[in-house]
Design an enzyme around this catalytic site. Structure first.
Site, PDB file in Angstrom:
ATOM      1  CG  ASP A   1      -8.547 -14.921 -38.086  1.00  0.00           C
ATOM      2  OD1 ASP A   1      -9.135 -13.964 -37.542  1.00  0.00           O
ATOM      3  OD2 ASP A   1      -8.715 -16.109 -37.764  1.00  0.00           O
TER       4      ASP A   1
ATOM      5  CG  ASP B   1     -11.709 -12.222 -37.262  1.00  0.00           C
ATOM      6  OD1 ASP B   1     -11.363 -12.064 -36.084  1.00  0.00           O
ATOM      7  OD2 ASP B   1     -12.500 -13.114 -37.605  1.00  0.00           O
TER       8      ASP B   1
ATOM      9  CG  ASP C   1      -7.200 -14.859 -34.424  1.00  0.00           C
ATOM     10  OD1 ASP C   1      -6.297 -14.057 -34.092  1.00  0.00           O
ATOM     11  OD2 ASP C   1      -8.412 -14.567 -34.404  1.00  0.00           O
TER      12      ASP C   1
ATOM     13  NE  ARG D   1      -9.558 -10.501 -29.339  1.00  0.00           N
ATOM     14  CZ  ARG D   1     -10.566 -10.956 -30.066  1.00  0.00           C
ATOM     15  NH1 ARG D   1     -10.344 -11.574 -31.202  1.00  0.00           N
ATOM     16  NH2 ARG D   1     -11.802 -10.791 -29.653  1.00  0.00           N
TER      17      ARG D   1
END
Ligand SMILES: *[C@@H]1O[C@H](CO)[C@@H](O)[C@H](O)[C@H]1NC(C)=O
Ligand SMILES: *[C@@H]1O[C@H](CO)[C@@H](O)[C@H](O)[C@H]1NC(C)=O
Ligand SMILES: *[C@@H]1O[C@H](CO)[C@@H](O)[C@H](O)[C@H]1NC(C)=O
Ligand SMILES: *[C@@H]1O[C@H](CO)[C@@H](O)[C@H](O)[C@H]1NC(C)=O
Ligand SMILES: *[C@@H]1O[C@H](CO)[C@@H](O)[C@H](O)[C@H]1NC(C)=O
Ligand SMILES: *[C@@H]1O[C@H](CO)[C@@H](O)[C@H](O)[C@H]1NC(C)=O
Ligand SMILES: *[C@@H]1O[C@H](CO)[C@@H](O)[C@H](O)[C@H]1NC(C)=O
Length: 339
Positions: free
Chosen positions: A124, A153, A157, A210
């Site tokens: 991430d 990624d 997150d 997302r």
């Protein structure tokens, strides 16, 4: 608490098109109002300016409060592990982080502002794991959609019982899987009761999925601008709760909000071509959203109707302009702390 809609909706009358001058970029939401106390980062610590990777790595280490001013481009050869009680501020137009991203693991009280975090490989852009009191503000995140969902990624997150986080005024663009909150079924018991995140005044453009996708937690998602968020923007699943209000959706977009548990095949990784099954999440709608014609599939209304903190809602008609003007780099480059 209820949002102070009245006060902010009067601002355009007072300032007309100079509305942006009146923007208040102070910390709002769970990183400010929470049982542990407001996020202050390195406040009170020494201020150091860094312009090379070695000095940056050394400055972010340990628990000692420190304000780190980043100048220039940092093409990192490994992930930057950030300690507790730190503020990272990109100077002026913003500092750049390339190739390897930032990890906040088992830390507390961190502020990250005015960084352009781009083309981060194998992991991430920012991972927040088992960490509390974090403010991610006025950054720009960028990669590319060209190589499918798994080349890059996440952008931001938030996992493993992390809590009391605000993600505000960021510009997230050209990226597939933007922001996942809660990443594993096996961590249901670890995560449940945590993962309180406020997302406000972020600009998402040309993304896949997302924005955010939440599991097991609570996310307050307000006054964000979504542009060409192609497949699915806000996804609440696995008993997660979202409070969604005052957001604006524009352009090509299949689904603005869903609580249906199915993890669509356009998200990734999926083990089945039909997508992966999870149980549904919950959503509550606060002040009106402008869905812009995108799909909304709320299968269960939840009980997340109050955040427990005060916040000002930008009037729906002003959101697009205010977010375009105020989000991203170069807006807070001379910020010197609080007050
Ligand atoms: C980097 O910082 C050092 C120490 O503050 C300074 O001497 C040097 O001139 C800076 N280099 C650049 C390229 O700004
Ligand atoms: C950053 O470093 C990588 C090697 O780690 C290199 O391949 C890449 O070209 C560098 N990027 C820039 C913009 O210098
Ligand atoms: C920051 O302050 C310096 C010195 O006052 C000024 O030259 C510069 O333009 C300012 N930058 C921003 C982004 O406001
Ligand atoms: C989570 O972080 C705390 C420090 O805040 C630490 O004591 C604990 O061991 C960490 N737990 C895990 C599973 O890493
Ligand atoms: C900084 O963070 C640590 C760990 O989260 C905390 O225990 C400590 O009290 C903080 N230190 C200062 C000086 O605030
Ligand atoms: C919406 O959710 C229902 C389940 O309640 C599901 O049957 C339906 O396929 C979903 N719609 C979309 C477009 O995913
Ligand atoms: C809110 O709803 C969840 C899911 O149904 C439930 O587990 C929780 O106990 C409820 N909380 C309150 C305060 O009613």
């Amino acid at each position: 608490m209820r949002p102070s809609i009245l006060v902010l909706s009067l601002l355009p009358l007072l300032f007309g098109h100079a509305l942006s001058l009146a923007q208040n970029f102070d910390l709002v939401g769970y990183a400010k109002d929470n049982p542990l106390g407001p996020t202050t980062g390195g406040l009170g610590g020494e201020i150091v300016t860094v312009n090379d990777t070695k000095s940056l790595k050394s400055a972010v280490k340990g628990d000692t409060p420190r304000i780190i001013h980043l100048s220039g481009t940092f093409n990192l050869t490994s992930r930057l592990q950030i300690g507790s009680n730190k503020t990272l501020l990109g100077l002026g137009p913003g500092a750049e982080i390339l190739t390897n991203g930032l990890t906040l693991k088992s830390v507390s009280n961190v502020i990250i502002r005015n960084l352009g975090i781009r083309f981060i490989l194998s992991n991430d852009a920012i991972t927040i794991q088992n960490s509390t009191r974090v403010w991610i503000d006025h950054n720009e995140f960028e990669s590319s959609l060209a190589d499918g969902p798994d080349k890059y990624d996440g952008q931001c997150d938030i996992v493993r019982a992390s809590d009391w986080i605000t993600v505000s005024w960021n510009y997230f663009h050209d990226h597939w899987k933007s922001s996942l909150v809660g990443n594993k079924d096996s961590l249901r018991d670890v995560d449940t009761g945590h993962l309180h995140v406020t997302y406000h005044h972020n600009h998402w453009r040309n993304a896949g999925t997302r924005g955010p996708a939440g599991r097991f937690g609570h996310q307050h998602v307000y006054n964000n601008l979504y542009e060409d968020f192609r497949y699915q923007a806000i996804h609440s699943r696995s008993d997660n709760q979202v409070l969604v209000e005052g957001n604006v959706f524009r352009g090509q977009m299949r689904e603005a909000l869903s609580t249906y548990g199915l993890v669509i095949p356009d998200d990734s990784p999926n083990t089945s071509p039909e997508g992966d099954w999870e149980i549904d999440g919950f959503a509550n709608l606060g002040v009106e959203n402008d869905w812009g014609g995108a799909g909304v599939n709320v299968t269960q209304t939840g009980n997340f109707t109050e955040t427990g903190y005060g916040y000002g809602i930008t009037a729906l008609g002003e959101v697009e302009g205010v977010v375009r003007e105020g989000a991203g780099l170069g807006k807070v480059g001379n910020w010197t702390g609080f007050g």
